[in-house]
Design an enzyme around this catalytic site. Structure first.
Site, short mmCIF file in Angstrom:
data_model
loop_
_atom_site.label_atom_id
_atom_site.label_comp_id
_atom_site.label_asym_id
_atom_site.label_seq_id
_atom_site.Cartn_x
_atom_site.Cartn_y
_atom_site.Cartn_z
N GLY A 10 64.89 33.96 38.03
CA GLY A 10 65.78 34.96 38.10
C GLY A 10 65.26 36.20 39.04
N ARG A 71 66.34 28.29 40.33
CA ARG A 71 65.71 27.93 39.08
C ARG A 71 65.49 26.29 38.92
NH1 ARG A 71 66.07 31.68 35.40
NH2 ARG A 71 67.79 33.53 35.42
N ASP A 102 57.92 33.09 32.89
CA ASP A 102 57.09 31.74 32.08
C ASP A 102 57.36 30.51 32.93
OD1 ASP A 102 59.28 31.93 31.15
OD2 ASP A 102 58.84 31.43 29.00
N THR A 124 59.43 39.33 35.17
CA THR A 124 60.51 38.98 34.32
C THR A 124 61.20 40.18 33.78
OG1 THR A 124 61.44 37.79 32.47
CG2 THR A 124 58.93 38.34 32.35
N ASP A 126 62.68 40.14 31.33
CA ASP A 126 62.71 39.91 29.92
C ASP A 126 61.38 40.53 29.05
OD1 ASP A 126 65.19 38.95 30.01
OD2 ASP A 126 64.38 36.77 29.85
N ASP A 128 58.34 39.33 28.66
CA ASP A 128 57.94 38.20 27.75
C ASP A 128 56.85 37.57 27.84
OD1 ASP A 128 59.17 36.68 29.34
OD2 ASP A 128 60.54 35.65 27.56
N ARG A 170 65.93 36.68 26.81
CA ARG A 170 66.07 35.13 26.30
C ARG A 170 65.37 34.85 25.39
NH1 ARG A 170 68.10 30.74 28.09
NH2 ARG A 170 68.64 31.46 30.18
#
Length: 342
Positions: A10, A71, A102, A124, A126, A128, A170
């Site tokens: 993304g 993706r 990741d 990211t 996110d 993470d 996510r």
């Protein structure tokens, strides 16, 4: 040297500052930089073009990625990794810098094990990536989500409503936790902390009984709420992940709250607003620092690694370690937010 650079997964604010830094740093050593179009798809079919200083001169404030992204997962295509490796050789690349989360970094790690000279950069929203304090895109996403929550407060208060704000995340609830804490959310639902519709409803009723006429609930799109019922988990992306935008957690939670409490409840799904627009100053600086260091790693021959922000400094990690697990929300942070769930 001839360096390739790509952005995968993304998009998010801060990618262009990283690309700019790679080109600037490489040019100081007389290196040529080849931009790979559309993530790993651009190495499956060879979509590339040279990147010059002129190409990146004015992109530090621009959101998204000038290289495009996708993706596409070559590891899920038979012979895909081998094709990517062969195309890297056809392009004559001495090294490849992969900017992504990741999944993207996981592919880079697989290629490194196959003998490809790869370096990663963690991106990211996110947040993470294992071992990274902040990843490119996260801080801007939190700022955007916080502003949205601020705005939801005024309309929720005016109409005495419950508003459920769904944010991205996510594997981890970093955006929900940070933006919820900064925005004064009355309840935060994240994957790391189990909850149920009964707990949410009890909390909302307690607030009304105490005289508080409205509530803001921030929910991470991947969280589970026991008793909510089945959500849409059929649609998946190329990496095998559930399309969380189709899952409908925020809408489902809002409907169930209104049904059980009789309180007027609305849902707001921030979606791609969080990853669009210009990067914050923080993400511009972070992307720049990581891009410069990635090129330095290439010149040192330090492959299979990536620079990350750790304890305020740029540290070097193994790609394998960075993708070994997802970094979950710091519970001290979440517990600080819980103090205000009243």
């Amino acid at each position: 040297m001839k360096l390739g650079v790509l952005t995968g997964g993304g998009d998010c604010p801060g990618l262009n500052p990283a690309i700019r830094a790679v080109v600037q740093r490489a040019s100081q050593s007389g290196d040529e930089v080849i931009g790979i179009r559309n993530g790993w798809a651009g190495l499956m079919e060879i979509q590339s073009a040279p990147l010059t200083l002129a190409d990146v001169a004015d992109i530090i404030s621009v959101g998204g990625t000038i290289l495009g992204t996708s993706r596409t997962n070559p590891a899920k295509t038979e012979g895909g990794l081998e094709r990517v490796k062969a195309n890297i050789e056809k392009l004559g690349l001495d090294a490849l810098i992969a900017i992504g989360g990741d999944d993207t970094l996981g592919v880079a790690n697989k290629l490194y094990k196959m003998g490809v000279k790869t370096v990663g950069i963690s991106k990211t929203m996110d947040n993470d990536i294992n071992g990274a304090d902040y990843c490119i895109g996260f801080e801007t996403a939190v700022e955007i989500a916080t502003e949205a929550i601020d705005r939801l407060h005024t309309t929720a208060r005016s109409h005495s409503r419950v508003i459920v704000c769904e944010v991205m995340g996510r594997e981890a609830g970093w955006v929900a936790t940070m933006a919820g804490l900064a925005g004064g959310a009355d309840y935060i639902v994240i994957p790391e902390v189990p909850t149920s519709i009964d707990k949410v409803v009890a909390h909302l009723k307690q607030r009304r009984e105490s005289g508080k006429n409205y509530s803001i609930i921030v929910v991470s799109e991947a969280a589970d709420v026991e008793g909510l019922g089945e959500l849409n988990v059929e649609r998946k992306d190329a990496f095998g992940h559930v399309r969380l935008d189709k899952r409908g957690l925020g809408e489902s939670l809002a409907e169930e709250i209104e049904k059980r409490t009789k309180l007027e409840t609305r849902a707001t799904v921030l979606g791609h607003i969080q990853r669009g627009g210009s990067p914050s100053a923080f993400d511009r600086v972070l992307g720049t620092r990581l891009g410069v260091t990635a090129v330095d790693l290439v010149h040192k021959g330090d492959f299979g690694k990536l620079p990350v922000l750790h304890n305020g400094h740029i540290a070097i990690m193994e790609l394998a370690e960075a993708v070994a697990k997802n970094q979950k929300v710091d519970m001290d942070l979440y517990h600080a937010a819980e103090v205000f769930f009243s």
